[in-house]
Design a protein around this motif. Structure first.
Motif, short mmCIF file in Angstrom:
data_model
loop_
_atom_site.label_atom_id
_atom_site.label_comp_id
_atom_site.label_asym_id
_atom_site.label_seq_id
_atom_site.Cartn_x
_atom_site.Cartn_y
_atom_site.Cartn_z
N UNK A 157 -22.16 4.41 2.48
CA UNK A 157 -21.97 3.22 1.59
C UNK A 157 -22.88 2.07 1.99
N UNK A 158 -22.66 1.29 1.02
CA UNK A 158 -23.84 -0.11 1.36
C UNK A 158 -22.93 -1.23 1.81
N UNK A 159 -21.64 -0.91 2.05
CA UNK A 159 -20.86 -2.09 2.26
C UNK A 159 -21.27 -2.48 3.94
N UNK A 160 -21.43 -3.89 4.07
CA UNK A 160 -21.49 -4.66 4.93
C UNK A 160 -20.28 -4.23 6.30
N UNK A 161 -20.60 -3.98 7.34
CA UNK A 161 -19.51 -3.62 8.34
C UNK A 161 -20.06 -4.39 9.87
N UNK A 162 -19.16 -4.81 10.45
CA UNK A 162 -19.18 -5.36 11.96
C UNK A 162 -18.38 -4.65 12.51
N UNK A 163 -18.65 -4.66 13.83
CA UNK A 163 -17.74 -3.91 14.87
C UNK A 163 -16.58 -4.70 15.28
N UNK A 164 -16.23 -4.68 16.75
CA UNK A 164 -15.02 -5.48 17.22
C UNK A 164 -15.46 -7.16 17.52
N UNK A 165 -15.73 -7.64 16.09
CA UNK A 165 -16.18 -9.24 16.46
C UNK A 165 -14.91 -10.10 17.18
N UNK A 166 -13.85 -9.84 17.16
CA UNK A 166 -12.83 -10.49 17.48
C UNK A 166 -12.37 -10.10 18.86
N UNK A 167 -13.28 -8.92 19.45
CA UNK A 167 -12.84 -8.52 20.98
C UNK A 167 -13.99 -8.55 21.79
N UNK A 168 -15.34 -8.42 21.22
CA UNK A 168 -16.35 -8.33 21.99
C UNK A 168 -17.49 -9.17 21.54
N UNK A 202 -4.42 -21.08 11.06
CA UNK A 202 -5.30 -22.04 10.42
C UNK A 202 -4.58 -21.88 8.95
N UNK A 203 -4.78 -23.14 8.46
CA UNK A 203 -4.50 -23.07 6.96
C UNK A 203 -5.58 -23.42 6.09
N UNK A 204 -6.75 -22.97 6.67
CA UNK A 204 -7.86 -22.84 5.77
C UNK A 204 -7.59 -22.20 4.36
N UNK A 205 -8.65 -22.43 3.40
CA UNK A 205 -8.22 -21.86 2.03
C UNK A 205 -8.68 -20.45 2.09
N UNK A 206 -8.30 -19.62 1.17
CA UNK A 206 -8.36 -18.19 1.02
C UNK A 206 -9.68 -17.63 1.26
N UNK A 207 -9.74 -16.46 1.32
CA UNK A 207 -11.12 -15.77 1.50
C UNK A 207 -11.64 -15.55 0.15
N UNK A 208 -10.91 -15.52 -0.83
CA UNK A 208 -11.31 -15.47 -2.24
C UNK A 208 -10.51 -14.41 -2.64
N UNK A 209 -9.70 -14.68 -3.92
CA UNK A 209 -9.05 -13.63 -4.48
C UNK A 209 -9.53 -12.61 -4.84
N UNK A 210 -11.01 -12.45 -5.10
CA UNK A 210 -11.57 -11.42 -5.56
C UNK A 210 -11.80 -10.51 -4.75
N UNK A 211 -12.06 -10.73 -3.19
CA UNK A 211 -12.56 -10.08 -2.21
C UNK A 211 -11.54 -9.20 -1.56
N UNK A 212 -12.44 -8.07 -0.85
CA UNK A 212 -11.76 -7.07 -0.03
C UNK A 212 -11.97 -7.09 1.33
N UNK A 213 -11.10 -7.09 2.18
CA UNK A 213 -11.62 -7.13 3.55
C UNK A 213 -10.85 -5.86 4.12
N UNK A 252 -18.37 -8.92 -1.81
CA UNK A 252 -16.98 -8.91 -2.10
C UNK A 252 -16.22 -8.05 -1.13
N UNK A 253 -16.94 -7.20 -0.56
CA UNK A 253 -16.42 -6.35 0.38
C UNK A 253 -16.95 -6.03 1.85
N UNK A 254 -16.22 -6.26 2.81
CA UNK A 254 -16.66 -6.48 4.10
C UNK A 254 -15.57 -5.56 5.18
N UNK A 255 -16.35 -4.78 6.02
CA UNK A 255 -15.50 -4.07 7.02
C UNK A 255 -15.65 -4.31 8.40
#
Length: 525
Positions: free
Chosen positions: A356-367, A323-334, A403-406
């Motif tokens: 930490x308080x960083x939002x985190x998700x498990x295998x969202x592209x696998x499960x 996909x050629x959708x726009x960026x996640x955001x220059x200031x963001x960290x994945x 701006x941070x996601x795991x």
């Protein structure tokens, strides 16, 4: 007790046909043979001479010339079936075979299976709703008339097809018929066969329709059986084990496939190599054997898909469309945790959540069942998540107002890793390099369908090195990608080394990273 009339369509190798007929009828079953009229008449004469005194063998009352994709294949089958119905009044089942099919169970097992399952076994999927046809013509097989063979008369076939399409010469499908599609290798009860034959005599309109459809051997019996038999008496599967390559060609089985074939939940297999004399000998002896216990593991299809997929760079096709959708955001960290042992990655993720308080998700592209917020439907299926990956991640950043996601990913998701790494946002990766015991690999093989509870030890011993090498290969591909902001922790490393890698990955002080790395339960199985 079940007695089977085998319907054999063949066109070559008379010696093999004779042996097949003798083998199957010795156990008390029957056979009706149609030998293609295109083939050498001397070969048919040889078959006829060898089997004419066998009371359990009959021949189609008429031989015709057969061509792939033509009505002639259905007509030849009907001729053989009609002869079998008349010749073998004690036959309870009619089983469609080709010349390169062989039994992979004993006659005793086969008869008992049919006695215990009072149903018709035929693949019968809705023609328009199913995805049985992967490429090529679909509706055009039915709504246009096809009089020429696409393989032998290609110019005439497409000239006639294009003329009808240009002139709008379509036709209607008979109103009370819901066209079905599936494999031509079926096993039907006598009552069903008699109903089908009666249908062919009564419904001349349907017969005219199918005579000019394209590849009717995949639709004729599949449709008529569904029309005359109650749905709860049909098992939409074949009893013949067969696999196809990516190019639509049937997979051939050889001498070293004996154990694999016996462990599949099927009665016959197609197709057996003509050169595999030892396999044919052993399967021939098996059909006549008694008191044989079969351990069904049924991993054949998954195992074939796995083994043929190994080593493909880009897999079957060239690089996929991203996909050629726009960026996640220059200031963001994945932040991406990469690990083959999913439970290890999930433990690490939970430990990070505690620190930490960083939002985190498990295998969202696998499960599929990974907990996700309602994002308007984009999150509902793996296919949607993968196809709209950047939109999905942007929406998750926005949902959590961060701006941070795991997230966690499997090492096989190299395409996703490359796509996110190419974004203008910052993508940090942490690979968890685990040790893989044989017990873990066996469990992995069972979880993904490469093995079952009854898979033989010999098969497992041959399979485990392949699985281990495949995991190493996935890790090597990630290293070769030379990602920026890439870190690695190892099960075999000491806590201090892992602390440093975690500190770099999470951009946190060493004491906090040490708090995460020191959890003694992270790597336990």
């Amino acid at each position: 007790m079940a007695k089977i009339a085998y319907i054999l369509l063949c066109h070559k190798d008379p010696d093999a046909i004779i042996k097949q007929a003798e083998r199957l009828t010795t156990a008390g079953d029957y056979m009706s043979i149609h030998f293609d009229a295109r083939s050498d008449s001397a070969q048919f004469a040889k078959i006829h001479a060898a089997l004419k005194d066998n009371a359990n063998v009959t021949f189609a009352h008429r031989r015709i010339r057969c061509g792939w994709g033509e009505w002639s294949l259905v007509q030849a089958t009907l001729y053989a079936v009609e002869s079998a119905v008349e010749a073998f009044p004690r036959a309870t089942h009619f089983y469609m075979l080709s010349g390169d099919c062989m039994a992979i169970k004993s006659a005793e097992y086969t008869h008992q299976f049919l006695d215990e399952n009072d149903a018709d076994f035929i693949e019968s999927f809705d023609y328009f709703e199913s995805d049985w046809i992967k490429t090529g013509m679909k509706e055009e097989r039915l709504i246009y008339r096809h009089f020429f063979n696409e393989r032998t008369q290609k110019r005439r076939f497409y000239a006639a097809f294009n003329a009808q399409r240009r002139l709008g010469l379509t036709r209607d499908i008979p109103a009370d018929i819901q066209v079905q599609i599936g494999s031509q290798w079926w096993c039907l009860r006598r009552r069903t066969i008699e109903w089908v034959l009666e249908f062919t005599r009564q419904r001349r309109d349907v017969m005219r329709f199918f005579r000019s459809t394209w590849i009717p051997d995949e639709t004729f019996f599949q449709t008529i059986v569904r029309h005359v038999v109650p749905e709860d008496e049909i098992r939409t599967r074949t009893l013949t084990f067969l696999l196809f390559t990516d190019y639509g060609m049937p997979v051939t089985f050889y001498d070293d496939h004996y154990d694999l074939l016996l462990s599949q939940d099927f009665l016959f297999a197609r197709k057996i190599s003509a050169e595999s004399n030892d396999l044919k000998r052993r399967l021939g002896l098996l059909y006549a054997a008694e008191n044989v216990q079969f351990q069904i593991s049924n991993e054949g299809a998954s195992l074939f898909k796995f083994l043929t997929g190994r080593g493909r760079i880009g897999r079957r096709f060239a690089t996929r469309f991203w996909e050629t959708e726009s960026t996640l955001g220059r200031e963001r960290e994945l932040l991406v945790i990469i690990c083959k042992k999913w439970h290890v990655a999930k433990r690490l993720l939970e430990r990070i959540r505690q620190v930490t308080n960083v939002p985190a998700m498990e295998y969202l592209f696998n499960e599929e069942h990974t907990p996700l917020p309602d994002l308007g439907g984009i999150q509902k299926t793996l296919e949607k998540r993968t196809r709209h990956r950047r939109a999905l991640m942007r929406m998750l950043f926005d949902y959590y107002e961060t701006d941070r996601l795991i997230v966690c990913m499997d090492p096989s998701n190299l395409d996703l890793l490359q796509d996110f790494a190419g974004d203008r946002s910052i993508t940090r990766m942490l690979e968890i390099q685990c040790d893989f015991s044989d017990d873990y690999l066996v469990g992995h093989a069972m979880r993904v369908g490469l093995a079952g509870e009854q898979t033989s030890q010999e098969t497992l011993e041959r399979l485990l090195p392949t699985i281990r090498n495949d995991m190493v290969f996935e890790s090597d591909r990630i290293r070769d990608a030379d990602f920026e902001h890439f870190n690695r922790i190892r099960e075999s490393a000491d806590i201090e080394d892992n602390t440093k890698a975690l500190a770099n990955f999470l951009t946190m002080p060493d004491d906090k990273a040490h708090e995460v790395a020191s959890a003694d339960y992270l790597f336990s199985d």
